[in-house]
Design an enzyme around this catalytic site. Structure first.
Site, PDB file in Angstrom:
ATOM      1  CG  PHE A  28      -1.847  -1.011   1.045  1.00 38.52           C
ATOM      2  CD1 PHE A  28      -2.621  -1.404  -0.262  1.00 38.52           C
ATOM      3  CD2 PHE A  28      -2.594  -1.539   2.177  1.00 38.52           C
ATOM      4  CE1 PHE A  28      -3.727  -2.187  -0.261  1.00 38.52           C
ATOM      5  CE2 PHE A  28      -3.634  -2.287   2.033  1.00 38.52           C
ATOM      6  CZ  PHE A  28      -4.159  -2.995   0.799  1.00 38.52           C
ATOM      7  CG  HIS A 122      -0.670   1.117   4.717  1.00 36.70           C
ATOM      8  ND1 HIS A 122       0.577   1.728   3.913  1.00 36.70           N
ATOM      9  CD2 HIS A 122      -1.577   1.916   4.573  1.00 36.70           C
ATOM     10  CE1 HIS A 122       0.072   2.780   3.484  1.00 36.70           C
ATOM     11  NE2 HIS A 122      -1.287   2.948   3.717  1.00 36.70           N
ATOM     12  CB  VAL A 123      -5.323   1.469   8.539  1.00 35.61           C
ATOM     13  CG1 VAL A 123      -5.270   2.955   8.050  1.00 35.61           C
ATOM     14  CG2 VAL A 123      -6.758   1.269   8.965  1.00 35.61           C
ATOM     15  CG  HIS A 124      -6.665  -1.950   3.830  1.00 38.97           C
ATOM     16  ND1 HIS A 124      -5.548  -2.190   4.564  1.00 38.97           N
ATOM     17  CD2 HIS A 124      -7.440  -3.224   3.451  1.00 38.97           C
ATOM     18  CE1 HIS A 124      -5.715  -3.679   4.571  1.00 38.97           C
ATOM     19  NE2 HIS A 124      -6.706  -4.061   4.117  1.00 38.97           N
ATOM     20  CG  LEU A 125     -13.250   2.270   4.181  1.00 38.68           C
ATOM     21  CD1 LEU A 125     -13.929   1.558   5.272  1.00 38.68           C
ATOM     22  CD2 LEU A 125     -13.621   3.790   4.008  1.00 38.68           C
TER      23      LEU A 125
END
Ligand SMILES: [Zn+2]
Length: 165
Positions: A28, A122-125
């Site tokens: 990401f 790695h934050v993700h939506l």
């Protein structure tokens, strides 16, 4: 989970093995830095976050909204980034409505490996278009998903849909 038909998967695995997708270990962080967005499936960019196709989609058009900041939880994101991510949820839904006319959506985050995050640091939506009956017997019983459209086709359609807004 096996896939019945995933012609792009070999290329992804090959590229990943070559270090093309994630030379620093984080897909990401790397994806938005690549000159050719089609090679990493980035479909739209804003100043603080971007939209990328999921390489292992649950359904055609499965998108992820990712902040450029490498952080593992939403607690570490500032208000501007959170706002932009939600704006990208709206843009994603409009683009998917125009392209696939799904019956519904699952929109959400898996925070941490315990919650099912594939890339936990790695934050993700996720924005997952859904159709009545898409969770059929094959995914429930057979541990197999049928992905009905080749990734490159999905990519071209959604790039056009985001650009047309
Ligand atoms: Zn990262």
């Amino acid at each position: 989970m096996d896939f019945v038909w995933s012609p792009w998967r070999y290329h992804y695995i090959r590229a990943n093995a070559d270090g093309v997708l994630s030379p620093g270990g984080c897909v990401f962080c790397h994806a938005p830095a690549v000159d050719d967005p089609s090679s990493t499936l980035v479909v739209a960019r804003e100043s603080l976050a971007y939209v990328i196709l999921n390489l292992y989609p649950y359904t055609s058009g499965h998108l992820m909204i990712v902040p450029y900041a490498h952080v593992s939880t939403i607690l570490e994101l500032d208000a501007e980034t959170l706002s932009e991510m939600m704006m990208l949820v709206q843009r994603s839904q409009r683009a998917l409505d125009a392209t696939y006319a799904p019956d519904g959506y699952n929109i959400g985050m898996n925070i941490g490996k315990a919650a099912g995050a594939g890339i936990a640091n790695h934050v993700h939506l996720h924005v997952v278009p859904r159709w009545a009956g898409d969770a059929n017997f094959m995914s429930v019983i057979g541990e197999t998903r049928v992905v009905p459209e080749e990734m490159a086709v999905t990519y071209e359609k959604l790039v056009a849909a985001f650009a047309a807004e």
